[in-house]
Motif scaffolding. Structure first.
Motif, PDB file in Angstrom:
ATOM      1  N   ILE A   1       0.837  -1.207   0.000  1.00  0.00           N
ATOM      2  CA  ILE A   1       0.000   0.000   0.000  1.00  0.00           C
ATOM      3  C   ILE A   1       0.871   1.257   0.000  1.00  0.00           C
ATOM      4  O   ILE A   1       0.689   2.154  -0.823  1.00  0.00           O
ATOM      5  N   LEU A   2       1.822   1.318   0.945  1.00  0.00           N
ATOM      6  CA  LEU A   2       2.668   2.507   1.071  1.00  0.00           C
ATOM      7  C   LEU A   2       3.987   2.282   0.327  1.00  0.00           C
ATOM      8  O   LEU A   2       5.065   2.168   0.930  1.00  0.00           O
ATOM      9  N   ASN A   3       3.896   2.226  -0.984  1.00  0.00           N
ATOM     10  CA  ASN A   3       5.118   2.105  -1.785  1.00  0.00           C
ATOM     11  C   ASN A   3       5.688   3.495  -2.071  1.00  0.00           C
ATOM     12  O   ASN A   3       5.122   4.523  -1.683  1.00  0.00           O
ATOM     13  N   GLY A   4       6.829   3.536  -2.755  1.00  0.00           N
ATOM     14  CA  GLY A   4       7.500   4.808  -3.017  1.00  0.00           C
ATOM     15  C   GLY A   4       6.641   5.792  -3.779  1.00  0.00           C
ATOM     16  O   GLY A   4       6.638   6.995  -3.497  1.00  0.00           O
TER      17      GLY A   4
ATOM     18  N   ALA B   1       5.357   9.508  -2.477  1.00  0.00           N
ATOM     19  CA  ALA B   1       5.637  10.732  -3.240  1.00  0.00           C
ATOM     20  C   ALA B   1       4.354  11.496  -3.542  1.00  0.00           C
ATOM     21  O   ALA B   1       4.312  12.733  -3.444  1.00  0.00           O
ATOM     22  N   GLN B   2       3.287  10.775  -3.904  1.00  0.00           N
ATOM     23  CA  GLN B   2       2.008  11.425  -4.174  1.00  0.00           C
ATOM     24  C   GLN B   2       1.442  12.083  -2.917  1.00  0.00           C
ATOM     25  O   GLN B   2       0.892  13.195  -2.980  1.00  0.00           O
TER      26      GLN B   2
ATOM     27  N   ALA C   1       0.740  16.043  -2.469  1.00  0.00           N
ATOM     28  CA  ALA C   1      -0.596  16.488  -2.062  1.00  0.00           C
ATOM     29  C   ALA C   1      -0.522  17.396  -0.833  1.00  0.00           C
ATOM     30  O   ALA C   1      -1.243  18.400  -0.732  1.00  0.00           O
ATOM     31  N   ILE C   2       0.373  17.056   0.095  1.00  0.00           N
ATOM     32  CA  ILE C   2       0.537  17.875   1.299  1.00  0.00           C
ATOM     33  C   ILE C   2       1.040  19.273   0.941  1.00  0.00           C
ATOM     34  O   ILE C   2       0.527  20.289   1.430  1.00  0.00           O
ATOM     35  N   VAL C   3       2.047  19.334   0.062  1.00  0.00           N
ATOM     36  CA  VAL C   3       2.591  20.637  -0.344  1.00  0.00           C
ATOM     37  C   VAL C   3       1.561  21.437  -1.129  1.00  0.00           C
ATOM     38  O   VAL C   3       1.379  22.644  -0.915  1.00  0.00           O
TER      39      VAL C   3
END
Length: 669
Positions: free
Chosen positions: A136-139, A143-144, A148-150
């Motif tokens: 689920i939490l791959n690279g 990165a996405q 999204a946070i920025v």
């Protein structure tokens, strides 16, 4: 045209600092400088170890790296300018620079909230869906999430910046804050700032509310999954760091934001300090929390710092066994001749051996500041002939003493903390002790001579130059040195004549009382001599200093004008600030070691270490900022180092200032 801020009469804002605390810029600067250094060093170490150690490539470590980058950007966008306001009185900030700083501050706080939410989701997947965690939490997903946070933070901030920058600033440009905080800047506008205020409250409430709600849901699902299982506490312990950081960030943030919005119930000084702490305290504590409570990060840091010694960190009983082994090694040849005595072994800070690396950081910072500050003072006094007067000679003597303190103690202390180099030769140990005790006595004598100098300046100004000449100042310094040597030599003789039952010193340096504790003979004579001489010094010198200031007060109170009284007292304040630091710290260090047997050993050691490291750092700051002649001399020296033009400007400035003097008092503030 009135609404265009660029067409206004001024293109800069003026930062006040902390309203109501303008009289304490040095103390505030030291506080925020310390947090800044710890934040940059701590987060930089975390980023470096995450980059170098290939084993730390899990999603949780990548989120931790994002958090470290955000913390560095946040604190760097604020603290350097804050320090220039506190220390250099450089309060101006350009119009564009102000809004760039505002954008960075508010966007990084939104980004940090997003990263904390992502870390909560990471914990939920790791505990509730461990088999699918890496799928689920791959690279790509990480990165996405980062993008999204920025993007969310930028989209939130762009409208706010547009609203604030569109306001007309045709009145005062004095921002009652230590950085360009949104509400403090918007309050200066000639128009009603309620649209930007409403947007700010709504946006921050939406982000904080949503993120906290999702974090709470994540931990609710985690509790539901682990309650009632044998591995419950083990699973929850992996969330401890994140919970500490979340609570620290959101509690401080909510208090800071809403105290700014609803300011009627909170004083302006409190609001500014809360906002400053909100930006600096979490950035300082986050790397400490993660490095101390996350085993992988802690091991990787130790492996990076000590690659040959630490694959694993010895703790608890293992560390104790190591000390026992060293002691046995040191005592393996008890019948050696006195010409080849075995070395002593310094423990560092007892009971806190695991945290030696972190304890070393503040001592390293204070050592660097002490070396730079005292060297600048010495060079300024030595190179400027106008500073060859008794007061400047006494200040230079203090700077020299502090350089000796720093050189005698801290290098070996850092070797113990960083390189685990605990051995110190028999002769080297007593030489270190001799320097510490001798120059502590010399410093006390110089402080007494300085108080007598102030007494002559204020009470007998016309006779000052004839009584306190430079040769007499040198004689006073030599007399203080002779007194210190005369007191310390008998103490050294008493100590070296004692037989030792152990060679392990429970301290960071060769302290007298720690050495006495190793003796297997009667220690009463050494103990009485040490206590008697220390009490005599601490009793007589402060008594004469107190008498000098009583005479000064008596003379000042007889002056006709209030302004003259303040001016006379103002020139003594740097000396009055230094005296309590030296004597209170010395008394605490000495009497805690002698009489407080129930006090934890690490507290005694840390108090003694602070006594030898904090005054050498603070003294050049106090004298360099509060004493006008020393400040001018340092500016002239820096101008000469910067180039001929700067040198000429500094020379002309200081000359014009000297022409303006109307009082013969040296050291005028």
């Amino acid at each position: 045209m009135a609404s265009d801020p660029f067409n206004s009469s001024s293109s800069t804002f003026i930062l006040v600092g902390v309203p109501g605390l303008e009289a304490f810029p040095t103390c505030l600067g030291i506080l925020f400088f310390s947090t800044y250094v710890l934040a940059v060093v701590g987060n930089g170490a975390v980023l470096l170890v995450l980059e170098l150690d290939k084993a730390l490539q899990a999603p949780s470590h990548r989120f931790l790296g994002m958090l470290a980058v955000i913390d560095v950007v946040m604190v760097t966008s604020v603290v350097p300018k804050m320090l220039s306001v506190f220390w250099l009185d450089s309060a101006e900030i350009g119009y564009v620079a102000c809004f760039v700083q505002m954008f960075l501050v508010h966007s990084t706080t939104a980004e940090e909230s997003g990263v904390l939410l992502a870390m909560a989701v990471d914990r939920y997947i790791a505990i509730c869906h461990p088999l699918r965690y890496h799928a689920i939490l791959n690279g790509r997903t990480i990165a996405q999430m980062g993008l999204a946070i920025v993007l969310r933070a930028v989209l939130l901030m762009v409208p706010l910046m547009g609203l604030v920058m569109s306001l007309p600033y045709c009145g005062s440009r004095v921002v009652p804050h230590s950085y360009c905080e949104h509400m403090a800047v918007a309050s200066l506008a000639c128009a009603d700032p309620w649209p930007s205020s409403l947007y700010s409250v709504a946006g921050s409430s939406l982000i904080v509310g949503m993120d906290m709600a999702f974090i709470a849901v994540s931990y609710g699902m985690i509790l539901k999954a682990v309650l009632g299982k044998e591995s419950c506490w083990k699973a929850l312990s992996t969330c401890g760091c994140h919970l500490c950081v979340v609570l620290l960030f959101y509690i401080l943030g909510i208090v800071s934001v809403y105290s700014q919005q609803f300011s009627s119930a909170v004083s302006e000084r409190t609001r500014v300090l809360l906002a400053d702490l909100y930006l600096t305290l979490p950035t300082t504590l986050n790397p400490l929390v993660y490095s101390m409570r996350t085993r992988q990060i802690r091991r990787a840091l130790l492996k990076m710092l000590f690659p040959r010694k630490f694959g694993l960190q010895p703790t608890g009983a293992a560390a104790g066994d190591k000390d026992v082994a060293w002691a046995a090694c040191a005592m393996s040849a008890p019948n050696q001749s006195n010409t080849n005595l075995p070395p002593f072994l310094l423990m560092g800070v007892p009971e806190l051996e695991v945290f030696h690396v972190w304890i070393s950081i503040p001592f390293c910072v204070t050592d660097i500041m002490a070396l730079l500050g005292n060297t600048l003072v010495l060079l300024a006094v030595g190179l400027d002939r106008s500073l060859h007067e008794p007061m400047s000679c006494f200040i230079a003597t203090l700077a020299l003493i502090h350089l000796i303190f720093s050189s005698a103690v801290i290098p070996k202390m850092l070797a113990v903390f960083w390189l685990d180099s605990r051995e110190i030769g028999f002769e080297a140990c007593f030489i270190q002790m001799f320097f510490i005790h001798t120059f502590s006595a010399v410093e006390s004598g110089v402080l007494l001579a300085t108080s007598l100098d102030w007494y002559m300046v204020i009470c007998h100004p016309l006779r000052y130059s004839s009584i306190l000449t430079s040769p007499r100042a040198i004689q006073a310094g030599l007399l203080s040195l002779a007194r210190g040597v005369g007191i310390t030599i008998p103490l050294m003789w008493l100590l070296t004549s004692l037989p030792c039952s152990s060679r392990v010193i429970p301290h960071c340096y060769c302290k007298h009382m720690a050495e006495v504790g190793l003796a297997c003979a009667d220690m009463a004579t050494s103990h009485r001599y040490s206590l008697g001489t220390a009490t005599l010094l601490v009793g007589t010198d402060p008594a004469f200093i107190t008498f000098s200031y009583c005479m000064i007060l008596r003379a000042v109170l007889r002056l006709p004008s209030h302004r003259a009284r303040l001016k006379a007292l103002g020139i003594c304040r740097s000396h009055v600030f230094i005296i309590p630091i030296f004597y209170i710290g010395g008394l605490l260090s000495m009497y805690l070691q002698m009489f407080t047997r129930s006090l934890a050993p690490h507290v005694q050691v840390l108090v003694a270490d602070s006594y030898l490291t904090v005054p050498p750092m603070l003294n050049p700051l106090v004298y360099g900022i509060k004493v006008k002649q020393i400040q001018e001399g340092i500016h002239k020296l820096l101008g000469q180092l910067a180039g001929p033009k700067s040198s000429q400007a500094a020379k002309g400035g200081s000359g014009s200032e000297r022409q303006k003097k109307i009082s013969p008092m040296p050291g005028e503030v």
